[in-house]
Design an enzyme around this catalytic site. Sequence first.
Site, PDB file in Angstrom:
ATOM      1  N   GLN A  23       0.834  -1.196   0.000  1.00 26.34           N
ATOM      2  CA  GLN A  23       0.000   0.000   0.000  1.00 26.34           C
ATOM      3  C   GLN A  23       0.874   1.252   0.000  1.00 26.34           C
ATOM      4  O   GLN A  23       1.733   1.411   0.875  1.00 26.34           O
ATOM      5  CB  GLN A  23      -0.885  -0.021   1.250  1.00 26.34           C
ATOM      6  CG  GLN A  23      -1.414   1.308   1.711  1.00 26.34           C
ATOM      7  CD  GLN A  23      -2.460   1.902   0.793  1.00 26.34           C
ATOM      8  OE1 GLN A  23      -2.216   2.926   0.179  1.00 26.34           O
ATOM      9  NE2 GLN A  23      -3.597   1.242   0.679  1.00 26.34           N
ATOM     10  N   ARG A  25       0.045   4.303   0.592  1.00 31.60           N
ATOM     11  CA  ARG A  25      -0.289   5.207   1.693  1.00 31.60           C
ATOM     12  C   ARG A  25       0.152   4.576   2.996  1.00 31.60           C
ATOM     13  O   ARG A  25      -0.285   3.493   3.359  1.00 31.60           O
ATOM     14  CB  ARG A  25      -1.796   5.481   1.706  1.00 31.60           C
ATOM     15  CG  ARG A  25      -2.217   6.509   2.755  1.00 31.60           C
ATOM     16  CD  ARG A  25      -3.719   6.773   2.675  1.00 31.60           C
ATOM     17  NE  ARG A  25      -4.135   7.716   3.684  1.00 31.60           N
ATOM     18  CZ  ARG A  25      -4.095   9.033   3.548  1.00 31.60           C
ATOM     19  NH1 ARG A  25      -3.656   9.539   2.415  1.00 31.60           N
ATOM     20  NH2 ARG A  25      -4.495   9.839   4.508  1.00 31.60           N
ATOM     21  N   GLY A  44     -23.216   4.590   3.414  1.00 34.33           N
ATOM     22  CA  GLY A  44     -22.604   3.336   3.010  1.00 34.33           C
ATOM     23  C   GLY A  44     -21.326   3.578   2.225  1.00 34.33           C
ATOM     24  O   GLY A  44     -20.890   4.715   2.043  1.00 34.33           O
ATOM     25  N   GLN A  47     -17.978   3.930  -3.183  1.00 37.66           N
ATOM     26  CA  GLN A  47     -17.013   3.410  -4.160  1.00 37.66           C
ATOM     27  C   GLN A  47     -16.467   2.080  -3.666  1.00 37.66           C
ATOM     28  O   GLN A  47     -15.835   2.018  -2.608  1.00 37.66           O
ATOM     29  CB  GLN A  47     -15.868   4.402  -4.366  1.00 37.66           C
ATOM     30  CG  GLN A  47     -14.868   3.921  -5.425  1.00 37.66           C
ATOM     31  CD  GLN A  47     -13.830   4.988  -5.734  1.00 37.66           C
ATOM     32  OE1 GLN A  47     -13.902   6.097  -5.222  1.00 37.66           O
ATOM     33  NE2 GLN A  47     -12.872   4.650  -6.580  1.00 37.66           N
ATOM     34  N   GLY A  64      -8.344   0.883  -1.479  1.00 44.68           N
ATOM     35  CA  GLY A  64      -9.482   1.128  -0.601  1.00 44.68           C
ATOM     36  C   GLY A  64      -9.215   0.810   0.854  1.00 44.68           C
ATOM     37  O   GLY A  64     -10.139   0.459   1.595  1.00 44.68           O
ATOM     38  N   GLU A  65      -7.956   0.933   1.291  1.00 47.44           N
ATOM     39  CA  GLU A  65      -7.631   0.553   2.675  1.00 47.44           C
ATOM     40  C   GLU A  65      -8.323   1.459   3.691  1.00 47.44           C
ATOM     41  O   GLU A  65      -8.747   0.994   4.749  1.00 47.44           O
ATOM     42  CB  GLU A  65      -6.119   0.570   2.906  1.00 47.44           C
ATOM     43  CG  GLU A  65      -5.750   0.053   4.293  1.00 47.44           C
ATOM     44  CD  GLU A  65      -4.305  -0.383   4.408  1.00 47.44           C
ATOM     45  OE1 GLU A  65      -3.842  -0.565   5.551  1.00 47.44           O
ATOM     46  OE2 GLU A  65      -3.651  -0.554   3.366  1.00 47.44           O
ATOM     47  N   ARG A  66      -8.480   2.746   3.395  1.00 46.87           N
ATOM     48  CA  ARG A  66      -9.180   3.628   4.325  1.00 46.87           C
ATOM     49  C   ARG A  66     -10.633   3.201   4.479  1.00 46.87           C
ATOM     50  O   ARG A  66     -11.184   3.197   5.591  1.00 46.87           O
ATOM     51  CB  ARG A  66      -9.103   5.079   3.844  1.00 46.87           C
ATOM     52  CG  ARG A  66      -7.724   5.717   4.011  1.00 46.87           C
ATOM     53  CD  ARG A  66      -7.678   7.128   3.464  1.00 46.87           C
ATOM     54  NE  ARG A  66      -8.505   8.039   4.222  1.00 46.87           N
ATOM     55  CZ  ARG A  66      -9.573   8.676   3.747  1.00 46.87           C
ATOM     56  NH1 ARG A  66      -9.965   8.473   2.506  1.00 46.87           N
ATOM     57  NH2 ARG A  66     -10.252   9.504   4.504  1.00 46.87           N
ATOM     58  N   ASN A  99      -5.008   5.946  -5.437  1.00 49.68           N
ATOM     59  CA  ASN A  99      -4.674   6.885  -4.372  1.00 49.68           C
ATOM     60  C   ASN A  99      -4.312   8.257  -4.917  1.00 49.68           C
ATOM     61  O   ASN A  99      -4.717   9.277  -4.374  1.00 49.68           O
ATOM     62  CB  ASN A  99      -3.516   6.339  -3.524  1.00 49.68           C
ATOM     63  CG  ASN A  99      -3.978   5.350  -2.471  1.00 49.68           C
ATOM     64  OD1 ASN A  99      -4.469   5.728  -1.425  1.00 49.68           O
ATOM     65  ND2 ASN A  99      -3.837   4.066  -2.762  1.00 49.68           N
TER      66      ASN A  99
END
Length: 276
Positions: A23, A25, A44, A47, A64-66, A99
Amino acid sequence: MFINRKGDPVLLPVGSIKPNPNQPRKKFENDQLDELCDSIREFGIIQPLIVKKADKDSYLLIAGERRLRAAIKIGMKNVPAIVRDASVEEAALIAIIENVQRSDLSYIEEANAYKRLMNEYSLTQTDIARKVGKQQSTISNKLRLLNLPEDIQLILSENRMSERHARALLRIDDDDLRRKVLQRILQNNLNVTQSEKLIKDILLKREKEVNSKERIRYINYKLYVNTLRKAFACINDAEKNAKFFQDEKDDYVEVRIVIPKNGKKQGNKIENIAIT
Protein backbone atom coordinates in the site's frame (compact mmCIF):
# COMPACT_ATOMS: atom_id res chain seq x y z
CA MET A 1 -3.20 -4.00 -19.54
CA PHE A 2 -5.56 -4.54 -16.60
CA ILE A 3 -7.95 -7.46 -16.69
CA ASN A 4 -11.67 -7.34 -15.78
CA ARG A 5 -11.82 -3.58 -15.64
CA LYS A 6 -15.62 -3.61 -15.68
CA GLY A 7 -16.24 -6.31 -13.11
CA ASP A 8 -19.43 -5.94 -11.09
CA PRO A 9 -19.12 -5.29 -7.33
CA VAL A 10 -19.68 -8.21 -4.96
CA LEU A 11 -20.14 -8.29 -1.18
CA LEU A 12 -17.16 -9.81 0.63
CA PRO A 13 -16.67 -10.50 4.35
CA VAL A 14 -14.25 -7.97 5.81
CA GLY A 15 -12.34 -10.82 7.43
CA SER A 16 -11.56 -12.33 4.03
CA ILE A 17 -9.69 -9.24 2.80
CA LYS A 18 -5.98 -8.99 3.59
CA PRO A 19 -4.31 -5.55 3.67
CA ASN A 20 -1.89 -4.86 0.86
CA PRO A 21 1.73 -4.82 2.18
CA ASN A 22 2.63 -2.62 -0.79
CA GLN A 23 0.00 0.00 0.00
CA PRO A 24 1.55 3.33 -1.04
CA ARG A 25 -0.29 5.21 1.69
CA LYS A 26 1.60 4.71 4.96
CA LYS A 27 -0.08 7.22 7.28
CA PHE A 28 -3.77 7.30 8.10
CA GLU A 29 -5.04 10.35 9.98
CA ASN A 30 -7.50 9.47 12.76
CA ASP A 31 -9.68 12.53 12.23
CA GLN A 32 -10.03 11.81 8.51
CA LEU A 33 -10.82 8.18 9.28
CA ASP A 34 -13.51 9.27 11.76
CA GLU A 35 -15.04 11.53 9.12
CA LEU A 36 -15.10 8.62 6.68
CA CYS A 37 -16.76 6.44 9.34
CA ASP A 38 -19.52 9.04 9.75
CA SER A 39 -20.01 9.19 5.99
CA ILE A 40 -20.19 5.40 5.64
CA ARG A 41 -22.70 5.15 8.49
CA GLU A 42 -24.99 7.55 6.65
CA PHE A 43 -24.47 6.67 3.01
CA GLY A 44 -22.60 3.34 3.01
CA ILE A 45 -19.52 2.62 0.92
CA ILE A 46 -20.20 4.43 -2.35
CA GLN A 47 -17.01 3.41 -4.16
CA PRO A 48 -16.26 -0.34 -3.94
CA LEU A 49 -12.89 -1.63 -2.81
CA ILE A 50 -10.63 -3.25 -5.39
CA VAL A 51 -9.24 -6.70 -4.56
CA LYS A 52 -7.60 -9.68 -6.21
CA LYS A 53 -8.02 -13.32 -5.37
CA ALA A 54 -5.30 -14.52 -2.97
CA ASP A 55 -6.43 -18.10 -2.34
CA LYS A 56 -9.70 -20.02 -2.00
CA ASP A 57 -11.16 -18.03 0.89
CA SER A 58 -9.21 -14.76 0.93
CA TYR A 59 -8.53 -11.67 -1.16
CA LEU A 60 -5.66 -9.20 -1.33
CA LEU A 61 -6.67 -5.56 -1.08
CA ILE A 62 -5.47 -3.49 -4.02
CA ALA A 63 -7.17 -0.18 -3.30
CA GLY A 64 -9.48 1.13 -0.60
CA GLU A 65 -7.63 0.55 2.68
CA ARG A 66 -9.18 3.63 4.33
CA ARG A 67 -12.66 2.37 3.43
CA LEU A 68 -11.79 -1.08 4.77
CA ARG A 69 -10.42 0.34 8.01
CA ALA A 70 -13.49 2.52 8.45
CA ALA A 71 -15.80 -0.42 7.75
CA ILE A 72 -14.04 -2.53 10.39
CA LYS A 73 -14.12 0.35 12.87
CA ILE A 74 -17.92 0.75 12.63
CA GLY A 75 -18.50 -3.01 12.72
CA MET A 76 -19.53 -3.78 9.12
CA LYS A 77 -19.52 -7.49 8.29
CA ASN A 78 -19.41 -7.20 4.50
CA VAL A 79 -18.07 -4.60 2.07
CA PRO A 80 -18.65 -4.06 -1.68
CA ALA A 81 -15.60 -4.92 -3.76
CA ILE A 82 -14.56 -5.40 -7.36
CA VAL A 83 -12.45 -8.51 -7.91
CA ARG A 84 -9.75 -8.07 -10.52
CA ASP A 85 -7.47 -10.69 -12.00
CA ALA A 86 -4.38 -8.48 -11.77
CA SER A 87 -0.69 -9.29 -11.75
CA VAL A 88 1.54 -8.03 -8.95
CA GLU A 89 2.67 -5.10 -11.12
CA GLU A 90 -0.91 -4.28 -12.13
CA ALA A 91 -2.03 -4.44 -8.51
CA ALA A 92 0.71 -2.00 -7.50
CA LEU A 93 -0.23 0.34 -10.34
CA ILE A 94 -3.92 0.25 -9.48
CA ALA A 95 -3.19 1.02 -5.83
CA ILE A 96 -1.02 4.01 -6.73
CA ILE A 97 -3.33 5.33 -9.44
CA GLU A 98 -6.40 5.06 -7.22
CA ASN A 99 -4.67 6.89 -4.37
CA VAL A 100 -3.12 9.55 -6.60
CA GLN A 101 -6.35 10.28 -8.43
CA ARG A 102 -8.23 10.60 -5.14
CA SER A 103 -5.43 12.80 -3.67
CA ASP A 104 -5.12 10.37 -0.77
CA LEU A 105 -1.32 10.32 -0.76
CA SER A 106 1.01 12.87 0.76
CA TYR A 107 3.61 14.21 -1.66
CA ILE A 108 6.32 12.13 0.05
CA GLU A 109 4.21 8.95 -0.17
CA GLU A 110 3.46 9.73 -3.80
CA ALA A 111 7.15 10.23 -4.59
CA ASN A 112 8.07 6.95 -2.88
CA ALA A 113 5.33 5.17 -4.80
CA TYR A 114 6.77 6.40 -8.11
CA LYS A 115 10.26 5.43 -7.03
CA ARG A 116 9.04 1.93 -6.19
CA LEU A 117 7.43 1.56 -9.62
CA MET A 118 10.73 2.52 -11.21
CA ASN A 119 12.92 0.30 -9.02
CA GLU A 120 10.72 -2.79 -8.76
CA TYR A 121 8.90 -2.76 -12.09
CA SER A 122 11.44 -0.98 -14.33
CA LEU A 123 8.96 1.69 -15.38
CA THR A 124 10.31 4.97 -16.72
CA GLN A 125 9.05 8.37 -15.62
CA THR A 126 7.26 8.61 -18.97
CA ASP A 127 5.58 5.23 -18.38
CA ILE A 128 4.38 6.32 -14.94
CA ALA A 129 3.16 9.70 -16.20
CA ARG A 130 1.09 8.01 -18.90
CA LYS A 131 -0.44 5.49 -16.48
CA VAL A 132 -1.36 8.00 -13.75
CA GLY A 133 -2.41 10.74 -16.16
CA LYS A 134 0.20 13.32 -15.18
CA GLN A 135 2.97 15.24 -16.94
CA GLN A 136 6.42 13.64 -16.91
CA SER A 137 7.78 16.82 -15.34
CA THR A 138 5.33 16.36 -12.45
CA ILE A 139 6.70 12.87 -11.80
CA SER A 140 10.27 14.17 -12.02
CA ASN A 141 9.58 17.02 -9.58
CA LYS A 142 7.96 14.62 -7.10
CA LEU A 143 10.96 12.28 -7.26
CA ARG A 144 13.35 15.18 -6.60
CA LEU A 145 11.78 15.56 -3.16
CA LEU A 146 13.38 12.24 -2.20
CA ASN A 147 16.78 13.96 -2.44
CA LEU A 148 15.96 15.40 0.97
CA PRO A 149 17.29 13.24 3.85
CA GLU A 150 14.76 10.84 5.35
CA ASP A 151 14.72 12.66 8.70
CA ILE A 152 13.76 15.90 6.95
CA GLN A 153 11.08 14.07 4.95
CA LEU A 154 9.68 12.71 8.21
CA ILE A 155 9.61 16.16 9.86
CA LEU A 156 7.84 17.61 6.82
CA SER A 157 5.23 14.86 6.94
CA GLU A 158 4.69 14.92 10.70
CA ASN A 159 4.22 18.69 10.70
CA ARG A 160 2.02 18.60 7.59
CA MET A 161 4.24 21.08 5.81
CA SER A 162 3.42 21.84 2.21
CA GLU A 163 5.21 20.55 -0.85
CA ARG A 164 6.37 24.11 -1.56
CA HIS A 165 8.18 24.09 1.80
CA ALA A 166 9.95 20.92 0.69
CA ARG A 167 10.84 22.40 -2.70
CA ALA A 168 12.26 25.49 -1.04
CA LEU A 169 14.56 23.30 1.07
CA LEU A 170 15.83 21.62 -2.09
CA ARG A 171 17.49 24.93 -3.02
CA ILE A 172 19.92 24.35 -0.16
CA ASP A 173 22.68 21.86 -1.01
CA ASP A 174 23.88 21.26 2.56
CA ASP A 175 21.85 18.86 4.71
CA ASP A 176 22.97 20.34 8.03
CA LEU A 177 21.97 23.81 6.86
CA ARG A 178 18.65 22.40 5.65
CA ARG A 179 17.96 21.03 9.13
CA LYS A 180 18.78 24.37 10.76
CA VAL A 181 16.56 26.26 8.34
CA LEU A 182 13.74 23.78 8.82
CA GLN A 183 13.91 24.25 12.59
CA ARG A 184 13.73 28.03 12.15
CA ILE A 185 10.69 27.62 9.91
CA LEU A 186 8.97 25.43 12.50
CA GLN A 187 9.92 27.55 15.50
CA ASN A 188 8.65 30.72 13.85
CA ASN A 189 5.68 29.04 12.14
CA LEU A 190 6.69 30.51 8.78
CA ASN A 191 4.36 30.16 5.82
CA VAL A 192 5.63 29.25 2.35
CA THR A 193 6.35 32.82 1.24
CA GLN A 194 8.21 33.62 4.46
CA SER A 195 10.16 30.36 4.24
CA GLU A 196 11.18 31.02 0.65
CA LYS A 197 12.37 34.52 1.59
CA LEU A 198 14.35 33.14 4.55
CA ILE A 199 16.08 30.61 2.31
CA LYS A 200 16.74 33.21 -0.39
CA ASP A 201 18.34 35.56 2.17
CA ILE A 202 20.48 32.74 3.61
CA LEU A 203 21.69 31.68 0.16
CA LEU A 204 22.51 35.29 -0.81
CA LYS A 205 24.48 35.75 2.39
CA ARG A 206 26.38 32.52 1.81
CA GLU A 207 27.11 33.53 -1.80
CA LYS A 208 28.53 36.86 -0.63
CA GLU A 209 30.72 35.08 1.92
CA VAL A 210 32.02 32.68 -0.75
CA ASN A 211 32.70 35.54 -3.17
CA SER A 212 34.51 37.44 -0.43
CA LYS A 213 36.74 34.44 0.29
CA GLU A 214 37.46 34.00 -3.42
CA ARG A 215 38.34 37.69 -3.72
CA ILE A 216 40.73 37.45 -0.76
CA ARG A 217 42.24 34.31 -2.26
CA TYR A 218 42.70 36.11 -5.60
CA ILE A 219 44.36 39.08 -3.87
CA ASN A 220 46.66 36.71 -1.97
CA TYR A 221 47.62 34.96 -5.20
CA LYS A 222 48.59 38.31 -6.74
CA LEU A 223 50.62 39.21 -3.64
CA TYR A 224 52.48 35.89 -3.81
CA VAL A 225 53.38 36.37 -7.46
CA ASN A 226 54.44 39.99 -6.94
CA THR A 227 56.62 38.92 -4.00
CA LEU A 228 58.37 36.39 -6.24
CA ARG A 229 58.80 39.02 -8.95
CA LYS A 230 60.47 41.37 -6.45
CA ALA A 231 62.75 38.55 -5.34
CA PHE A 232 63.58 37.84 -8.96
CA ALA A 233 64.41 41.51 -9.55
CA CYS A 234 67.13 41.23 -6.90
CA ILE A 235 68.42 38.04 -8.53
CA ASN A 236 68.35 39.67 -11.95
CA ASP A 237 70.52 42.52 -10.74
CA ALA A 238 73.26 39.98 -10.01
CA GLU A 239 72.52 37.47 -12.76
CA LYS A 240 71.47 39.22 -15.95
CA ASN A 241 70.75 35.92 -17.67
CA ALA A 242 68.28 34.74 -15.03
CA LYS A 243 64.83 33.93 -16.37
CA PHE A 244 61.35 34.33 -14.86
CA PHE A 245 58.48 32.25 -16.23
CA GLN A 246 54.82 32.49 -15.23
CA ASP A 247 52.31 29.97 -16.56
CA GLU A 248 48.60 30.48 -15.79
CA LYS A 249 46.73 27.19 -15.32
CA ASP A 250 43.01 26.64 -14.78
CA ASP A 251 43.36 25.94 -11.06
CA TYR A 252 46.75 27.41 -10.23
CA VAL A 253 49.64 29.55 -11.47
CA GLU A 254 53.08 28.06 -11.98
CA VAL A 255 56.12 30.29 -11.41
CA ARG A 256 59.56 29.13 -12.54
CA ILE A 257 62.88 30.94 -11.97
CA VAL A 258 65.95 29.83 -13.91
CA ILE A 259 69.37 30.96 -12.67
CA PRO A 260 72.53 30.14 -14.72
CA LYS A 261 75.42 28.34 -12.97
CA ASN A 262 79.18 28.89 -13.36
CA GLY A 263 78.68 31.99 -15.49
CA LYS A 264 76.92 30.02 -18.23
CA LYS A 265 74.20 31.89 -20.03
CA GLN A 266 71.80 28.97 -19.95
CA GLY A 267 71.72 27.23 -16.66
CA ASN A 268 69.74 24.49 -15.08
CA LYS A 269 66.37 24.98 -13.45
CA ILE A 270 66.90 25.17 -9.68
CA GLU A 271 63.42 26.16 -8.49
CA ASN A 272 59.96 25.19 -9.64
CA ILE A 273 57.20 26.70 -7.55
CA ALA A 274 53.51 25.99 -8.03
CA ILE A 275 51.05 28.20 -6.20
CA THR A 276 47.51 26.99 -5.97
